[in-house]
Design a protein around this motif. Sequence first.
Motif, mmCIF file in Angstrom:
data_model
loop_
_atom_site.group_PDB
_atom_site.id
_atom_site.type_symbol
_atom_site.label_atom_id
_atom_site.label_comp_id
_atom_site.label_asym_id
_atom_site.label_seq_id
_atom_site.Cartn_x
_atom_site.Cartn_y
_atom_site.Cartn_z
ATOM 1 N N ILE A 59 0.845 -1.184 0.000
ATOM 2 C CA ILE A 59 0.000 0.000 0.000
ATOM 3 C C ILE A 59 0.884 1.239 0.000
ATOM 4 O O ILE A 59 1.833 1.343 0.776
ATOM 5 N N LYS A 60 0.558 2.139 -0.866
ATOM 6 C CA LYS A 60 1.342 3.370 -1.003
ATOM 7 C C LYS A 60 1.469 4.079 0.334
ATOM 8 O O LYS A 60 0.496 4.211 1.078
ATOM 9 N N ASP A 61 2.680 4.500 0.643
ATOM 10 C CA ASP A 61 3.013 5.239 1.864
ATOM 11 C C ASP A 61 3.040 4.371 3.115
ATOM 12 O O ASP A 61 3.248 4.886 4.215
ATOM 13 N N MET A 62 2.833 3.067 2.985
ATOM 14 C CA MET A 62 2.993 2.169 4.130
ATOM 15 C C MET A 62 4.359 1.497 4.040
ATOM 16 O O MET A 62 4.731 0.982 2.981
ATOM 17 N N PRO A 63 5.143 1.495 5.135
ATOM 18 C CA PRO A 63 6.523 0.987 5.061
ATOM 19 C C PRO A 63 6.611 -0.516 4.827
ATOM 20 O O PRO A 63 7.566 -0.982 4.206
ATOM 21 N N GLN A 64 5.641 -1.286 5.320
ATOM 22 C CA GLN A 64 5.689 -2.735 5.189
ATOM 23 C C GLN A 64 4.432 -3.236 4.468
ATOM 24 O O GLN A 64 3.337 -2.747 4.726
ATOM 25 N N PRO A 65 4.582 -4.219 3.591
ATOM 26 C CA PRO A 65 3.408 -4.767 2.909
ATOM 27 C C PRO A 65 2.560 -5.610 3.851
ATOM 28 O O PRO A 65 3.042 -6.104 4.872
ATOM 29 N N LEU A 66 1.301 -5.786 3.506
ATOM 30 C CA LEU A 66 0.390 -6.648 4.244
ATOM 31 C C LEU A 66 0.445 -8.043 3.630
ATOM 32 O O LEU A 66 0.339 -8.198 2.415
ATOM 33 N N ARG A 67 0.597 -9.062 4.474
ATOM 34 C CA ARG A 67 0.756 -10.433 3.969
ATOM 35 C C ARG A 67 -0.323 -11.324 4.580
ATOM 36 O O ARG A 67 -0.680 -11.181 5.748
ATOM 37 N N SER A 68 -0.804 -12.265 3.786
ATOM 38 C CA SER A 68 -1.759 -13.246 4.270
ATOM 39 C C SER A 68 -1.562 -14.540 3.501
ATOM 40 O O SER A 68 -0.936 -14.554 2.427
ATOM 41 N N ILE A 167 -10.951 1.665 -10.732
ATOM 42 C CA ILE A 167 -10.277 1.012 -9.612
ATOM 43 C C ILE A 167 -8.909 0.480 -10.006
ATOM 44 O O ILE A 167 -7.924 0.682 -9.300
ATOM 45 N N PHE A 168 -8.846 -0.217 -11.162
ATOM 46 C CA PHE A 168 -7.619 -0.907 -11.545
ATOM 47 C C PHE A 168 -6.945 -0.285 -12.752
ATOM 48 O O PHE A 168 -7.614 0.098 -13.720
ATOM 49 N N ALA A 169 -5.628 -0.228 -12.700
ATOM 50 C CA ALA A 169 -4.848 0.156 -13.862
ATOM 51 C C ALA A 169 -4.618 -1.063 -14.749
ATOM 52 O O ALA A 169 -4.695 -0.971 -15.984
ATOM 53 N N SER A 170 -4.337 -2.215 -14.140
ATOM 54 C CA SER A 170 -4.118 -3.442 -14.906
ATOM 55 C C SER A 170 -4.239 -4.649 -13.988
ATOM 56 O O SER A 170 -4.085 -4.543 -12.768
ATOM 57 N N ILE A 171 -4.530 -5.803 -14.599
ATOM 58 C CA ILE A 171 -4.593 -7.081 -13.901
ATOM 59 C C ILE A 171 -3.805 -8.079 -14.739
ATOM 60 O O ILE A 171 -4.119 -8.296 -15.907
ATOM 61 N N GLU A 172 -2.796 -8.679 -14.139
ATOM 62 C CA GLU A 172 -1.910 -9.597 -14.869
ATOM 63 C C GLU A 172 -1.985 -10.990 -14.266
ATOM 64 O O GLU A 172 -1.874 -11.160 -13.048
ATOM 65 N N LEU A 173 -2.181 -11.997 -15.116
ATOM 66 C CA LEU A 173 -2.188 -13.392 -14.696
ATOM 67 C C LEU A 173 -1.074 -14.125 -15.441
ATOM 68 O O LEU A 173 -0.898 -13.928 -16.642
ATOM 69 N N ASP A 186 -3.660 -0.939 -8.826
ATOM 70 C CA ASP A 186 -4.856 -0.105 -8.781
ATOM 71 C C ASP A 186 -4.512 1.355 -9.045
ATOM 72 O O ASP A 186 -3.347 1.739 -9.138
ATOM 73 N N LYS A 187 -5.543 2.154 -9.193
ATOM 74 C CA LYS A 187 -5.361 3.553 -9.578
ATOM 75 C C LYS A 187 -4.781 4.404 -8.458
ATOM 76 O O LYS A 187 -4.337 5.527 -8.693
ATOM 77 N N GLN A 188 -4.752 3.871 -7.232
ATOM 78 C CA GLN A 188 -4.166 4.602 -6.112
ATOM 79 C C GLN A 188 -2.673 4.325 -5.955
ATOM 80 O O GLN A 188 -2.037 4.862 -5.062
ATOM 81 N N GLY A 189 -2.139 3.455 -6.802
ATOM 82 C CA GLY A 189 -0.718 3.131 -6.724
ATOM 83 C C GLY A 189 -0.407 1.925 -5.862
ATOM 84 O O GLY A 189 0.766 1.621 -5.640
ATOM 85 N N ASP A 190 -1.435 1.233 -5.354
ATOM 86 C CA ASP A 190 -1.205 0.026 -4.558
ATOM 87 C C ASP A 190 -0.992 -1.173 -5.476
ATOM 88 O O ASP A 190 -1.509 -1.225 -6.587
#
Length: 216
Positions: A59-68, A167-173, A186-190
């Motif tokens: 997520i943009k501006d968050m130092p660490q990614p979220l993992r699951s 919402i999305f700039a692109s989706i790659e599979l 996504d369009k927010q840079g995430d």
Amino acid sequence: MFRQPGHSVRANGSDIMRFWPLFLLLCGPFASAVTLDELQQRFTQQPVVRAHFEQTRAIKDMPQPLRSQGEMIIARDKGLLWRQTRPFPMTLLLDDARMAQQINDQPPQVVTAQNNPQMFQFNHLLRALFQADRQVLEQNFRIDFQDNGQGRWRLMLTPVTTPLDKIFASIELKGRDYLETINLSDKQGDQTGIVFSQHRLEPATLTDDERQRFAF
């Protein structure tokens, strides 16, 4: 990526972003170079697909990614069951009648065509993608399907209809014998990436335990 406990279900871009990666998981085993029409046929011929997933969201501006991580089951006659085990238990069920999400032991939050028609309409669009329906893809995305050699392939989807293009700039599979990765921008840079492994096609029907899970 997913709603934290206590948040309500609402039909906006944030909700769609949370659910979107789950709707792309019905991509089963693939052979080497195939056409989009062949993919559609292959998808519909896989009765049950099971796999482990690991998801990372930067997520943009968050130092660490979220993992699951967790396990998912895709059954042609039942829908999708997404069972996150880390960082907290979360179950998501998607079928023809409802979208139900349960976090820990809380009561499920349910979306239907009656209580949230906008979200459910979006749900049906995404369910069409489960079968790689070429007509649906061409109506909603600009498509770039590539054979990367040695049996590997890449499918790039660029949204051209609303709300996807908002919402999305692109989706790659990407994949080879199976769908291996999904990358969403996504369009927010995430950035969201999902890696699938340990694919299993047997048994070809749901076990009794799996059927009970779909009925939660």
